[in-house]
Design a protein around this motif. Structure first.
Motif, short mmCIF file in Angstrom:
data_model
loop_
_atom_site.label_atom_id
_atom_site.label_comp_id
_atom_site.label_asym_id
_atom_site.label_seq_id
_atom_site.Cartn_x
_atom_site.Cartn_y
_atom_site.Cartn_z
N UNK A 145 0.84 -1.20 0.00
CA UNK A 145 0.00 0.00 0.00
C UNK A 145 0.88 1.24 0.00
N UNK A 146 1.81 1.27 0.94
CA UNK A 146 2.77 2.38 1.01
C UNK A 146 4.16 1.78 1.17
N UNK A 147 5.11 2.23 0.36
CA UNK A 147 6.48 1.76 0.53
C UNK A 147 7.33 2.89 1.12
N UNK A 148 8.34 2.49 1.88
CA UNK A 148 9.21 3.52 2.49
C UNK A 148 10.64 3.27 2.07
N UNK A 149 11.42 4.34 2.07
CA UNK A 149 12.84 4.17 1.78
C UNK A 149 13.62 4.25 3.09
N UNK A 150 14.94 4.03 3.03
CA UNK A 150 15.72 4.00 4.28
C UNK A 150 15.65 5.30 5.07
N UNK A 151 15.30 6.40 4.41
CA UNK A 151 15.21 7.69 5.13
C UNK A 151 13.84 7.90 5.75
N UNK A 152 12.92 6.97 5.51
CA UNK A 152 11.58 7.11 6.08
C UNK A 152 10.60 7.85 5.21
N UNK A 153 11.07 8.28 4.03
CA UNK A 153 10.13 8.91 3.08
C UNK A 153 9.20 7.83 2.54
N UNK A 154 7.96 8.20 2.23
CA UNK A 154 6.97 7.19 1.87
C UNK A 154 6.35 7.48 0.51
N UNK A 155 5.99 6.40 -0.19
CA UNK A 155 5.52 6.54 -1.56
C UNK A 155 4.33 5.61 -1.81
N UNK A 156 3.42 6.07 -2.65
CA UNK A 156 2.28 5.24 -3.06
C UNK A 156 2.20 5.26 -4.59
#
Lengths: 143, 333
Positions: free
Chosen positions: A105-116
């Motif tokens: 549903x939502x993916x995150x990167x190592x910095x904690x930013x999130x993407x849909x």
């Protein structure tokens, strides 16, 4: 036949995450197309059911940022603390999977930013509008 | 094929709210939507502004109907889609989301009493049954009454997918208990309200009334509580966090007692395995304490605590929300 080449350094955590993210997105796109938009919309309605302001707004921020990423700092401001982000994100993902959805549903990167995914974000924003922000009053007015 | 959705909500009756329900037919493949009801008939609105909104917040299979039918627990909202003053779930959700990082979890032991013809089920028309003693976890004819309802309720909870952990007969004749958990908030409240609704609905078929009254029979008879077990990520890792939580509950004891159910002072007398409502205490293995640390937890030096004060008629959203605010607030400092 299409071929994809991904080059990354296996000793670098950031490289591995980026490669994994690309593969996840490719696999999600394929899985997502097998579920009709009507079904996905109903799953989003079910996912949002019962959530309070913090989780609802977390999801909204990520959807609004699509196709880009919602910044970790902005999400922290919504949820209340950096520590709460992890619990919020994992609870939402577990709930999404529990509704029979195989995609992220939502993916995150190592910095904690999130993407849909953009197509999902469009549907999420529509559902938020129709169910949370401005529900059609006539839906409640039957008998 | 369309399915039946049983909308369930909590009304505005005081001092303890009642459960209400009505059926809606929903098109196949569609999720249940917002709905409305007459709030003037549920103590939630005046007659000249009677409309209230039902917003689905939790669904599960309906174990009493056909496959595909569901139960739909709802929030009550005003017509501007803000929480109704009787909506305690909103408070619970806010507390749970605020302290999500601490992973607060709950298990609730729900006691209740069966009634028929105005007296506890199985009690003689005149006088009293044999004194307390053989009923707790008992077996055998004439003294154990209502088991067929308990069995039907347990099966229904399992079929609905609720996290029911077990059942047992309680200390007073006609009194029983079921446990729900271990769950996060607000789901602990969602499932507890649905389990209560199922119990009322099933007992209906047996001509029996379910009472969650805190002290259903005056005198030397046990009251009915809802012991609330609570843990966080920190308490599951170390004893210091448990002590911190207990001390925080002690500092806020009066506020908690006031919100733990109607008639609590009649139940928390200091007798019948209760601590007096006036004197907060906590301790290991002590069933006379306000908050008990189970012996295994004390030995392992990690785990959970049991708040023994909530009444059977407590609102699990209020109790869970308050425990989160008090304990997680202290643990965050």
């Amino acid at each position: 036949m299409a071929s994809v080449t991904i080059t990354f350094n296996p000793d670098l955590e950031g490289d591995i995450e980026e490669a994994r993210s690309i593969l996840d997105r490719l696999s999600e796109r394929s899985a997502a197309t097998s579920v009709s938009p009507e079904v996905v919309r109903e799953k989003i309605i079910a996912l949002l059911r019962g959530y309070g302001e913090k989780r609802t707004e977390y999801i909204r921020q990520v959807a609004l940022a699509a196709p880009g990423r919602a910044a970790f700092a902005d999400l922290t401001a919504v949820v209340g603390s950096a520590k709460a982000i992890g619990g919020t994100h994992s609870a939402i993902e577990r709930a999404w999977r529990a509704k029979g959805m195989s995609t992220t549903f939502i993916s995150t990167d190592p910095s904690g930013n999130a993407r849909m995914e953009p197509h999902l974000a469009t549907m999420v924003l529509e559902v938020l509008h129709d169910q949370v922000d401005e529900p059609d009053p006539l839906r409640s007015a039957r008998f | 094929m369309p399915y039946q959705a049983e909308y369930i909500w909590i009304d505005g009756t005081k001092p303890s709210p009642l459960l209400r329900n009505k059926t809606r037919i929903v098109a196949d493949g569609k999720e249940p939507e917002i709905w409305g009801f007459d709030g003037s008939s549920t103590n939630q609105a005046p007659g000249d502004q009677s409309d209230c909104v039902l917003r689905p917040v939790y669904t599960c299979p309906d174990p009493l109907r056909n496959e595909g039918d569901i139960l739909v627990l709802c929030d009550v909202e005003l017509t501007d889609f803000t929480p109704h003053p009787t909506n305690t779930r909103a408070f619970c959700v806010a507390a749970a989301e605020k302290y999500a990082d601490q992973e607060p979890m709950f298990g609730i032991e729900q006691e209740y009493t069966f009634f028929q013809n105005g007296r506890p089920l199985g009690w003689p028309e005149n006088g009293y049954p044999a004194p307390q003693g053989p009923y707790y976890c008992g077996v055998g004819g004439e003294k154990m009454v209502g088991r067929e309802i308990v069995e039907a309720h347990t099966a229904a909870c399992l079929k609905a997918g609720l996290s029911i952990e077990g059942t047992n007969a309680e200390v007073m004749m006609g009194q029983w208990e079921f446990q729900i958990g271990v769950l996060p908030a607000p789901m602990i409240g969602d499932q507890m309200w649905v389990a209560r609704w199922l119990l009322h609905r099933i007992a209906e078929d047996f001509g029996v009334v379910v009472s969650f009254d805190a002290k259903p029979m005056p005198g030397d008879w046990n009251g009915a509580g809802a012991h609330t077990n609570f843990s966080t990520k920190a308490t599951m890792q170390g004893y210091d966090a448990i002590v911190t939580a207990c001390e925080a509950l002690g500092r806020n004891a009066a506020a908690h007692v006031e919100a733990y159910g109607a008639g609590i002072k009649d139940r928390l007398t200091g007798a019948h395995e209760t601590a007096s409502w006036e004197n907060f205490s906590w301790g290991a293995s002590d069933r006379g304490a306000s908050v008990r640390i189970p012996w295994a937890v004390e030995k392992a030096k990690k785990g959970w605590l049991e708040d023994r004060r909530p009444n059977a008629n407590m609102d699990p959203y209020v109790v869970a929300g308050m425990i989160i605010e008090t304990c997680c607030g202290a643990l965050a400092e």
